[in-house]
Design an enzyme around this catalytic site. Structure first.
Site, PDB file in Angstrom:
ATOM      1  N   ALA A  62       0.854  -1.188   0.000  1.00  0.00           N
ATOM      2  CA  ALA A  62       0.000   0.000   0.000  1.00  0.00           C
ATOM      3  C   ALA A  62       0.890   1.239   0.000  1.00  0.00           C
ATOM      4  O   ALA A  62       2.091   1.165   0.253  1.00  0.00           O
ATOM      5  CB  ALA A  62      -0.908  -0.003   1.222  1.00  0.00           C
ATOM      6  N   GLY A 108      -0.252  -4.721   1.084  1.00  0.00           N
ATOM      7  CA  GLY A 108      -1.473  -4.559   0.298  1.00  0.00           C
ATOM      8  C   GLY A 108      -1.404  -5.263  -1.041  1.00  0.00           C
ATOM      9  O   GLY A 108      -2.428  -5.688  -1.578  1.00  0.00           O
ATOM     10  N   GLU A 111      -2.373  -8.720  -0.309  1.00  0.00           N
ATOM     11  CA  GLU A 111      -3.804  -8.728   0.017  1.00  0.00           C
ATOM     12  C   GLU A 111      -4.645  -8.646  -1.264  1.00  0.00           C
ATOM     13  O   GLU A 111      -5.675  -9.307  -1.382  1.00  0.00           O
ATOM     14  CB  GLU A 111      -4.117  -7.578   0.977  1.00  0.00           C
ATOM     15  CG  GLU A 111      -3.546  -7.824   2.366  1.00  0.00           C
ATOM     16  CD  GLU A 111      -3.679  -6.638   3.305  1.00  0.00           C
ATOM     17  OE1 GLU A 111      -4.245  -6.798   4.391  1.00  0.00           O
ATOM     18  OE2 GLU A 111      -3.204  -5.533   2.950  1.00  0.00           O
ATOM     19  N   GLU A 131       3.778  -5.819   7.553  1.00  0.00           N
ATOM     20  CA  GLU A 131       3.279  -4.666   8.314  1.00  0.00           C
ATOM     21  C   GLU A 131       3.818  -4.571   9.739  1.00  0.00           C
ATOM     22  O   GLU A 131       4.094  -3.478  10.239  1.00  0.00           O
ATOM     23  CB  GLU A 131       1.735  -4.682   8.346  1.00  0.00           C
ATOM     24  CG  GLU A 131       1.085  -4.263   7.043  1.00  0.00           C
ATOM     25  CD  GLU A 131       0.921  -5.400   6.043  1.00  0.00           C
ATOM     26  OE1 GLU A 131       0.244  -5.198   5.024  1.00  0.00           O
ATOM     27  OE2 GLU A 131       1.475  -6.502   6.275  1.00  0.00           O
TER      28      GLU A 131
END
Length: 257
Positions: A62, A108, A111, A131
């Site tokens: 992300a 991300g 994900e 993370e």
């Protein structure tokens, strides 16, 4: 140039993330992805989708700098929920989405890949949820999807250490469908998409609507809990330190508060 390239090959749409250098998932990129899904859904000729990244990576995560520009816990929770809703839409999509993963699918990026229906990976690709090394947690349903693929024990190990696994390890763990040579990943994904697209769209849509029933009802509760926890942790001092350390490329000094 848009953040996603849209190309039609017979009955297959190829979506290419083009946000160098890391193909980071910014809110603009996620918005473009949503718009492209709208376009695909209304095109009766499309029977399969291939999602890939341009350059060195599928997606390395992300957009951390964008995340840190948020002010309140409610902003973080809203950001998390928007990503979750988009990825849930991909998973529930009436047309199969195949992720062609090279380089890295991290945070991300993984994900997003986990929301796709099939994953083709290169042998040396890195797949992980790093993370915790930034003092935060996954926020786009990573804590809920990863155990479905690799089991709870491996999910604990991957998420708590933040250490990625290789494409070969991902295949062995159940996270990837096929592992291929670096130069073959897109061709293999496209070949698989074309094989699927040779079928009747009625059959494809029926299957896509049926397999999600296998998912437990706990998933919806789990992602709500994740979004809330994500928001709470992002406001911590450790999260600020972890993200700053990541930006400064140094080791974080966590104080557990």
């Amino acid at each position: 140039m848009g953040l996603l390239a849209y190309e039609v090959k017979d009955n297959v749409v190829v979506l290419t993330i083009q946000s160098p250098p890391a193909n980071a998932l910014s809110s603009n990129l996620l918005s473009d992805l949503s718009d492209n899904l709208d376009k695909i859904e209304t095109d009766f000729g499309v029977k399969a989708v291939v999602l890939k990244g341009e350059g060195k990576f599928f997606s390395a995560g992300a957009d951390i700098k964008e995340f840190t520009s948020q002010q309140n816990a409610s902003d973080y929770q809203s950001l998390s929920e928007k990503g979750q809703q988009l990825f849930d839409r991909i998973e529930q999509f009436p047309i199969p989405v195949i992720a062609a993963i090279h380089g890295a699918a991290l945070g991300g990026g993984l994900e997003l890949a986990m929301a796709c229906h099939i994953r083709i990976v290169t042998e040396h690709a890195k797949l992980g949820l790093p993370e915790v090394t930034l003092g935060i947690i996954p926020g786009f349903a990573g804590t809920q999807r990863l155990p479905n693929y690799v089991g709870t024990a491996k999910a604990y190990e991957m998420i708590l250490t933040g250490q990625p696994i290789s494409g070969s390890e991902a295949k062995a763990a159940g996270l990837a469908n096929q592992v291929v040579e670096e130069e073959d990943v897109f061709d293999k994904a496209l070949e698989l998409a074309e094989t699927i697209a040779a079928g009747s769209k009625l059959s494809i849509n029926a299957v896509m609507g049926l397999i999600p029933y296998a998912k437990t009802d706990q998933f919806a509760s789990g992602i709500q809990a994740e979004a809330k926890a994500f928001a709470g942790i992002f406001g911590s001092e450790d999260a600020k330190e972890g993200v700053q350390a990541f930006i400064e490329k140094r080791k974080p000094n966590f104080r557990d508060k």
